[in-house]
Design an enzyme around this catalytic site. Sequence first.
Site, PDB file in Angstrom:
ATOM      1  N   TYR A 145      38.539  79.214 -88.237  1.00  0.00           N
ATOM      2  CA  TYR A 145      39.193  79.868 -87.103  1.00  0.00           C
ATOM      3  C   TYR A 145      39.260  81.387 -87.272  1.00  0.00           C
ATOM      4  CZ  TYR A 145      40.831  75.191 -85.727  1.00  0.00           C
ATOM      5  OH  TYR A 145      40.904  73.865 -85.362  1.00  0.00           O
ATOM      6  N   LYS A 195      34.764  67.896 -96.635  1.00  0.00           N
ATOM      7  CA  LYS A 195      33.474  67.383 -96.191  1.00  0.00           C
ATOM      8  C   LYS A 195      32.458  67.873 -97.233  1.00  0.00           C
ATOM      9  CE  LYS A 195      30.969  65.328 -92.984  1.00  0.00           C
ATOM     10  NZ  LYS A 195      30.923  63.854 -92.917  1.00  0.00           N
ATOM     11  N   ASP A 227      35.875  62.602 -92.045  1.00  0.00           N
ATOM     12  CA  ASP A 227      35.569  61.547 -91.070  1.00  0.00           C
ATOM     13  C   ASP A 227      36.205  60.229 -91.512  1.00  0.00           C
ATOM     14  OD1 ASP A 227      33.806  61.855 -93.185  1.00  0.00           O
ATOM     15  OD2 ASP A 227      32.011  61.290 -92.066  1.00  0.00           O
ATOM     16  N   ASP A 251      44.302  70.798 -88.426  1.00  0.00           N
ATOM     17  CA  ASP A 251      44.646  70.911 -87.008  1.00  0.00           C
ATOM     18  C   ASP A 251      44.419  69.549 -86.335  1.00  0.00           C
ATOM     19  OD1 ASP A 251      45.161  71.870 -84.503  1.00  0.00           O
ATOM     20  OD2 ASP A 251      43.392  73.141 -84.352  1.00  0.00           O
ATOM     21  N   ASP A 255      47.447  66.333 -85.566  1.00  0.00           N
ATOM     22  CA  ASP A 255      47.688  65.830 -84.206  1.00  0.00           C
ATOM     23  C   ASP A 255      47.456  64.323 -84.140  1.00  0.00           C
ATOM     24  OD1 ASP A 255      48.459  68.163 -83.074  1.00  0.00           O
ATOM     25  OD2 ASP A 255      46.791  68.341 -81.675  1.00  0.00           O
TER      26      ASP A 255
END
Length: 365
Positions: A145, A195, A227, A251, A255
Amino acid sequence: MGKKFRIAVLSGDGIGPEVMAEALNVLDAVEGRFQVKFERTFANVGGIAIDKEGKALPDRTVEICKASDAILFGSVGGPKWEDLPPDEQPERGALLPLRKIFGLYANLRPAIIFPALTGASSLKEEVIAGGFNILVVRELTGGIYFSQPKGIEGEGRERVGIDTMRYSVPEIERIAHVAFKAAQKRDRRVTSIDKANVLSTSVLWREVVEAIGREYPDVELNHMYVDNGAMQLVRKPKQFDVLLCENMFGDILSDEAAMLTGSLGMLPSASLAEGAFGMYEPSGGSAPDIADQGIANPIAQILSASMMLHYSCNMVEAAEAIDGAVQKVLDKGFRTSDIYQGRTGETQVSTSEMGAAVIAALQEK
Ligand code: NAD
């Protein structure tokens, strides 16, 4: 002589002031039971600050926060301020600068489903029977980000979009310490999300987390690809204690974990700086649809105060007393409208009745 903490109280908009009033009543009760005093200074933030002082994060508010040990934040925003330019709107204009000014690099979001509320989750009851309690520790100031270079270059169909994912060793080390320290006060298990099969930042992430993990021999560490982590959260959420994530993975997974609990009005969060300073706020927003009706669920705000005791005041016993009181109240069947399911044994209560019930449970021996 007991401890003393200075708290900046930023209630904000919508349901913010209603739920904040209940959290402050709970802090009064904590003062009555433990040797502690919370000196509170109130300041405007968000839409109300725009109306009264001309901008979402007035300088006076920043000064009050700087003179405090922690910020207890409500929520900001609402339809009245939605047409302002994006940078002046309550959320962008207050939350992002607060994160930057105070170096809030670690975001902690518990996803708790209390045994009494398993029916509110989108998961089958047999998957979550007995409830679960996951803490997502998310790096908040680095990663894809914020890293440079970033942007869109070129013309027409030749255009390329560029984002860069970059993490330095110190950035990984400090967030890893937060996760391991948090785990020491919980079930002592950290799952680090990466990852590492495709991303170089993840290879470094895994290596550094592994090294920091050796400093916490009492905490069990395992690694999981993001994943798989997303799948495991839905398949068997009870396997997790602390999930350690870089910014984007955190993030998304925080959620996902929050949605599994099915009740936004129940979830607190903390954003921590180096040292003990932190900002504590509900995961949800200002809920303008139910503001001023006395029906908002104050539990997210009350549990945010509990996280403040935990992380900024080092009062783990008091924090656990609040968490335990909330659990008792839910077990007794008290429900604000957002978590009321009309089941036998449930009583629908208002914001202030829920607050009073938590205090009564806190005062029970
Ligand atoms: P929201 O979280 O405010 O509301 C979503 C739904 O959850 C609504 O139906 C609301 O009634 C319900 N809800 C949320 N908290 C609740 C509580 N404590 N008790 C009972 N029900 C609750 O999200 P939204 O509707 O997308 O946003 C509303 C406003 O809040 C917008 O202006 C948005 O910008 C702002 N917002 C602020 C923050 C923040 O201050 N950190 C975060 C998210 C959204």
